[in-house]
Design a protein around this motif. Structure first.
Motif, PDB file in Angstrom:
ATOM      1  N   GLN A 154       0.766  -1.447   0.065  1.00 37.92           N
ATOM      2  CA  GLN A 154      -0.006  -0.141  -0.037  1.00 37.92           C
ATOM      3  C   GLN A 154       0.899   1.253   0.086  1.00 37.92           C
ATOM      4  N   ASP A 155       1.833   1.321   0.840  1.00 35.73           N
ATOM      5  CA  ASP A 155       2.653   2.553   0.862  1.00 35.73           C
ATOM      6  C   ASP A 155       3.572   2.732  -0.371  1.00 35.73           C
ATOM      7  N   ARG A 158       1.257   4.404  -2.828  1.00 36.49           N
ATOM      8  CA  ARG A 158       1.057   5.808  -2.632  1.00 36.49           C
ATOM      9  C   ARG A 158       2.083   6.702  -2.995  1.00 36.49           C
ATOM     10  N   GLY A 213      -0.020  10.800   6.590  1.00 36.55           N
ATOM     11  CA  GLY A 213      -1.271  11.187   6.441  1.00 36.55           C
ATOM     12  C   GLY A 213      -1.942  10.053   5.480  1.00 36.55           C
ATOM     13  N   GLN A 214      -2.971  10.387   4.952  1.00 35.65           N
ATOM     14  CA  GLN A 214      -3.939   9.703   4.239  1.00 35.65           C
ATOM     15  C   GLN A 214      -3.896   9.977   2.521  1.00 35.65           C
ATOM     16  N   GLN A 215      -3.128  10.685   2.280  1.00 35.31           N
ATOM     17  CA  GLN A 215      -2.812  11.000   0.926  1.00 35.31           C
ATOM     18  C   GLN A 215      -2.602   9.712  -0.073  1.00 35.31           C
ATOM     19  N   LEU A 217      -4.497   7.172  -0.668  1.00 32.88           N
ATOM     20  CA  LEU A 217      -5.376   5.965  -0.242  1.00 32.88           C
ATOM     21  C   LEU A 217      -6.688   5.747  -1.194  1.00 32.88           C
ATOM     22  N   ASP A 218      -6.989   7.050  -1.461  1.00 32.29           N
ATOM     23  CA  ASP A 218      -8.199   7.175  -2.407  1.00 32.29           C
ATOM     24  C   ASP A 218      -7.811   6.813  -3.676  1.00 32.29           C
TER      25      ASP A 218
END
Length: 266
Positions: A154-155, A158, A213-215, A217-218
């Motif tokens: 996941q990372d 991103r 942060g959450q950047q 993920l979407d």
């Protein structure tokens, strides 16, 4: 040979199948598919900068991949050979696909993961040997013995997204492939992946800010939805100028054929 599609796959248009005999658990059916332009109108476009209409003659290649897929690395090399031979502008963009979306954040020991997935370590080693042989032909020195952990990616995805914003996406993708497959680095570990992307030229402070942060993920969620709409169930998958889909680590010749088909309507 062109095949008509049924109504449930009307967005594909005609399908030209190129079958390759590989026992490869990472990739789906290897095909070259003619696509209807409307099938690619949404999804990736949400995450792209506006493209100058004057650059319409440049072929685009949207690559759907995961950084723990060895055939994605091999496919990257073969695509690069095709682009070099093509001799015209080609814009490549990388999009996320998680082979193991439920993978724990810290990853899983590779031997344990592979044994569960393939039934035995012997079978895993046989598959690794196939990849090593294919990689050698492309100048990739896969070192599976050095890989202790199958990571959560996941990372990585991103940071690949961030790298696109910074204009160095290909270098970061290359760095992640090399780090995992040829150096055995555990890219589940945040400090390790930050080192890898910084070595590839990505600003470490910006990368660290994204991971805190959450950047991004979407972007991963949207990409997953788009892949499902396109019936992508394995990687690598290459979308050529929104017109032709190449599934699997095809030969440079197959990519060149796809380039010609995609450019035929220009």
């Amino acid at each position: 040979m062109a095949f008509p599609c049924d109504e449930s796959e009307a967005w594909f248009g005609a399908i030209l199948r190129i079958r390759v005999v590989w026992d490869d658990p990472f990739c789906g059916d290897r095909t070259l598919r003619r696509m209807a332009p409307s099938s690619f109108e949404s999804g990736w476009e949400l995450n792209r900068k506006t493209i100058d209409p004057g650059a319409s003659m440049t072929l685009t290649v949207d690559v759907i991949s995961d950084v723990i897929c060895p055939w994605c690395f091999i496919g990257k090399r073969r695509l690069e050979k095709a682009i070099a031979e093509y001799g015209k502008p080609v814009q490549v963009r990388w999009h996320p696909y998680q082979l193991n979306p439920q993978m724990p954040r810290e990853g899983i020991r590779r031997q344990e993961y592979r044994q569960k997935k393939f039934g035995s370590l012997q079978r895993s080693q046989e598959l690794d040997a196939q990849v090593i042989a294919a990689g050698k032909e492309e100048g990739i020195a896969f070192d599976f013995d050095s890989i202790e952990t199958t990571p959560n990616t996941q990372d990585a995805h991103r940071l690949i997204w961030l790298a696109e914003q910074e204009g160095i996406q290909d270098a970061v993708v290359e760095g992640l492939f090399r780090a995992y497959f040829t150096q055995g680095r555990n890219i589940s570990v945040q400090a390790v992946i930050l080192d890898v992307v910084a070595e590839a030229g990505l600003d470490r402070i910006k990368a660290e800010g994204v991971l805190k942060g959450q950047q991004g993920l979407d972007v991963i969620l949207q990409a997953g939805e788009q892949a499902r709409r396109l019936h992508v169930n394995g990687v690598p998958c290459f979308i050529i100028s929104k017109r032709v889909m190449v599934s699997g680590a095809q030969s440079p010749e197959a990519f060149l054929d796809a380039f010609q088909q995609a450019g035929a309507d220009d």
